[in-house]
Design a protein around this motif. Structure first.
Motif, PDB file in Angstrom:
ATOM      1  N   LYS A  97       0.796  -1.184  -0.196  1.00 33.90           N
ATOM      2  CA  LYS A  97       0.005   0.016  -0.056  1.00 33.90           C
ATOM      3  C   LYS A  97       1.036   1.236   0.044  1.00 33.90           C
ATOM      4  CE  LYS A  97      -3.892  -2.053   2.580  1.00 33.90           C
ATOM      5  NZ  LYS A  97      -4.558  -2.058   3.862  1.00 33.90           N
ATOM      6  N   GLY A  98       0.377   2.300  -0.920  1.00 35.79           N
ATOM      7  CA  GLY A  98       1.426   3.538  -0.586  1.00 35.79           C
ATOM      8  C   GLY A  98       0.694   4.648  -1.475  1.00 35.79           C
ATOM      9  N   MET A  99       1.443   5.744  -1.022  1.00 33.24           N
ATOM     10  CA  MET A  99       0.554   6.917  -1.845  1.00 33.24           C
ATOM     11  C   MET A  99       1.847   8.157  -1.541  1.00 33.24           C
ATOM     12  SD  MET A  99      -1.760   8.945   0.932  1.00 33.24           S
ATOM     13  CE  MET A  99      -0.720   9.758   2.443  1.00 33.24           C
ATOM     14  N   LYS A 100       1.575   9.114  -2.321  1.00 32.23           N
ATOM     15  CA  LYS A 100       2.476  10.439  -2.363  1.00 32.23           C
ATOM     16  C   LYS A 100       1.383  11.560  -2.451  1.00 32.23           C
ATOM     17  CE  LYS A 100       6.577   8.353  -4.482  1.00 32.23           C
ATOM     18  NZ  LYS A 100       7.686   8.623  -5.365  1.00 32.23           N
ATOM     19  N   THR A 101       1.874  12.635  -1.458  1.00 27.59           N
ATOM     20  CA  THR A 101       0.887  13.806  -1.669  1.00 27.59           C
ATOM     21  C   THR A 101       1.850  14.970  -1.334  1.00 27.59           C
ATOM     22  OG1 THR A 101       0.433  13.483   0.775  1.00 27.59           O
ATOM     23  CG2 THR A 101      -0.978  12.307  -0.606  1.00 27.59           C
ATOM     24  N   ASP A 102       0.947  16.091  -2.121  1.00 32.05           N
ATOM     25  CA  ASP A 102       1.473  17.413  -1.748  1.00 32.05           C
ATOM     26  C   ASP A 102       0.539  18.237  -1.173  1.00 32.05           C
ATOM     27  OD1 ASP A 102       2.255  20.297  -2.587  1.00 32.05           O
ATOM     28  OD2 ASP A 102       3.903  19.155  -2.856  1.00 32.05           O
ATOM     29  N   ALA A 103       0.618  18.814  -0.051  1.00 31.65           N
ATOM     30  CA  ALA A 103      -0.466  19.799   0.602  1.00 31.65           C
ATOM     31  C   ALA A 103       0.015  20.921   0.854  1.00 31.65           C
ATOM     32  CB  ALA A 103      -1.215  18.971   1.705  1.00 31.65           C
ATOM     33  N   THR A 104      -0.650  21.955   0.908  1.00 31.19           N
ATOM     34  CA  THR A 104      -0.584  23.270   1.688  1.00 31.19           C
ATOM     35  C   THR A 104      -1.209  23.225   3.138  1.00 31.19           C
ATOM     36  OG1 THR A 104      -0.526  24.335  -0.332  1.00 31.19           O
ATOM     37  CG2 THR A 104      -0.952  25.713   1.537  1.00 31.19           C
ATOM     38  N   VAL A 105      -0.443  23.607   4.140  1.00 27.34           N
ATOM     39  CA  VAL A 105      -0.851  23.532   5.492  1.00 27.34           C
ATOM     40  C   VAL A 105      -0.857  24.753   6.276  1.00 27.34           C
ATOM     41  CG1 VAL A 105      -0.677  21.048   5.493  1.00 27.34           C
ATOM     42  CG2 VAL A 105       1.196  22.730   6.467  1.00 27.34           C
ATOM     43  N   LYS A 106      -1.585  24.935   7.408  1.00 24.69           N
ATOM     44  CA  LYS A 106      -1.307  26.016   8.354  1.00 24.69           C
ATOM     45  C   LYS A 106      -1.443  25.564   9.851  1.00 24.69           C
ATOM     46  CE  LYS A 106      -2.872  30.778   9.267  1.00 24.69           C
ATOM     47  NZ  LYS A 106      -3.795  31.885   8.945  1.00 24.69           N
ATOM     48  N   ASN A 107      -0.506  25.996  10.480  1.00 28.79           N
ATOM     49  CA  ASN A 107      -0.566  25.617  11.869  1.00 28.79           C
ATOM     50  C   ASN A 107      -0.438  24.103  12.259  1.00 28.79           C
ATOM     51  OD1 ASN A 107      -0.392  28.507  12.762  1.00 28.79           O
ATOM     52  ND2 ASN A 107      -2.475  28.356  12.736  1.00 28.79           N
ATOM     53  N   TYR A 108       0.344  23.579  11.365  1.00 25.18           N
ATOM     54  CA  TYR A 108       0.398  21.947  11.309  1.00 25.18           C
ATOM     55  C   TYR A 108       1.574  21.727  12.359  1.00 25.18           C
ATOM     56  CZ  TYR A 108       0.587  17.427   8.910  1.00 25.18           C
ATOM     57  OH  TYR A 108       0.952  16.061   8.450  1.00 25.18           O
ATOM     58  N   HIS A 109       1.364  20.903  13.291  1.00 22.67           N
ATOM     59  CA  HIS A 109       2.339  20.560  14.245  1.00 22.67           C
ATOM     60  C   HIS A 109       3.431  19.494  13.241  1.00 22.67           C
ATOM     61  CE1 HIS A 109       4.261  18.612  17.759  1.00 22.67           C
ATOM     62  NE2 HIS A 109       4.319  19.733  18.227  1.00 22.67           N
TER      63      HIS A 109
END
Length: 256
Positions: A97-109
């Motif tokens: 099982k696998g994946m690759k993601t790209d995300a924009t985050v804010k106040n992400y610990h």
């Protein structure tokens, strides 16, 4: 006909007879199993999905890209039928099982490693890429309902041992606040993180699927597996929300 040729012919006859006998014994075993309601199946397919919090938390502002990667599975099942409607299946599945993601985050610990080797931890705002890879040994135990001669529905739990797992990525083009969202601001061009050692070795969940008997010995299969246990260990606190594996599998099965 010389002696050498005779020996070759004799050897070929012995091998042929042995093969025929083994085939006959196998057929007898399969027929005997069918009389007591047992059926053997071999499946192969590929997984499409990802590891995600449910629902998406407010810290994840945007999913920029998603790549489910190539992940295969192979499975052997024993099916016991009780009547013309109900049965039960137990199997052993080797899968990736696998994946690759790209995300924009804010106040992400986040806890990450800077380019100079120093460790940083705090509230991250910016881009985050994540790669998840897992190899698993899975046991599905499913109730089977026969809708018709060609269609079956299946539902039940699965239990997995993670033989190898990776969870790593990069934080880029953003800034880190020390401690909380009002803490000291540090601009970061690029930093890496790796949480491989924080992954659980055991997972479990539910599986819902269907099978269609295309030919007498060939099934087309599709199912959805949903993890109910978070992928990280209980004491892992860097990512503040739980993440679960959710994957669909499409493939083919051979019925002996």
């Amino acid at each position: 006909m010389n002696k050498k040729t005779s020996l070759i012919i004799l050897w070929c006859l012995i091998v042929t007879a042995s093969t025929v006998h083994a085939q006959e014994e196998r057929n007898k075993s399969i027929l005997k199993s069918l009389t007591i309601g047992l059926e053997y199946r071999l499946k192969a397919g590929f997984n499409i999905g990802g590891t995600s919090p449910i629902p998406l938390p407010a810290e994840i502002r945007k999913i920029n890209s998603f790549n489910p990667t190539t992940a295969f599975s192979i499975e052997g099942d024993v099916v016991k039928t009780f009547n013309n409607k109900w049965g039960i299946s137990a199997g052993l599945r080797l899968e990736n099982k696998g994946m690759k993601t790209d995300a924009t985050v804010k106040n992400y610990h986040m806890r990450m490693i800077a380019s100079d080797g120093g460790e940083m931890e705090g509230q991250w705002t910016g881009g985050v890429t994540t790669t998840v890879k897992q190899s698993l040994l899975t046991i599905p135990i499913l109730a089977i309902y026969k809708v018709s001669k060609r269609w079956e529905l299946e539902l039940g739990p699965w239990f997995s041992y993670v033989t190898s797992g990776e969870f790593f990525g990069e934080a880029y083009d953003g800034y880190l606040r020390d401690g909380d969202p009002t803490g000291e601001k540090v601009e970061v061009k690029s930093a890496t993180y790796n949480f491989d050692d924080d992954l659980r070795h055991f997972q479990c969940g539910m599986q819902l699927g269907a099978q269609w008997r295309a030919f007498s010995h060939l099934n087309v299969t599709a199912n959805l597996t949903w993890g109910v246990v978070p992928i990280f260990q209980k004491d892992f606190e860097t990512i503040t929300f739980n993440m679960y594996p959710i994957y669909a599998n499409i493939g083919f099965g051979y019925v002996f």
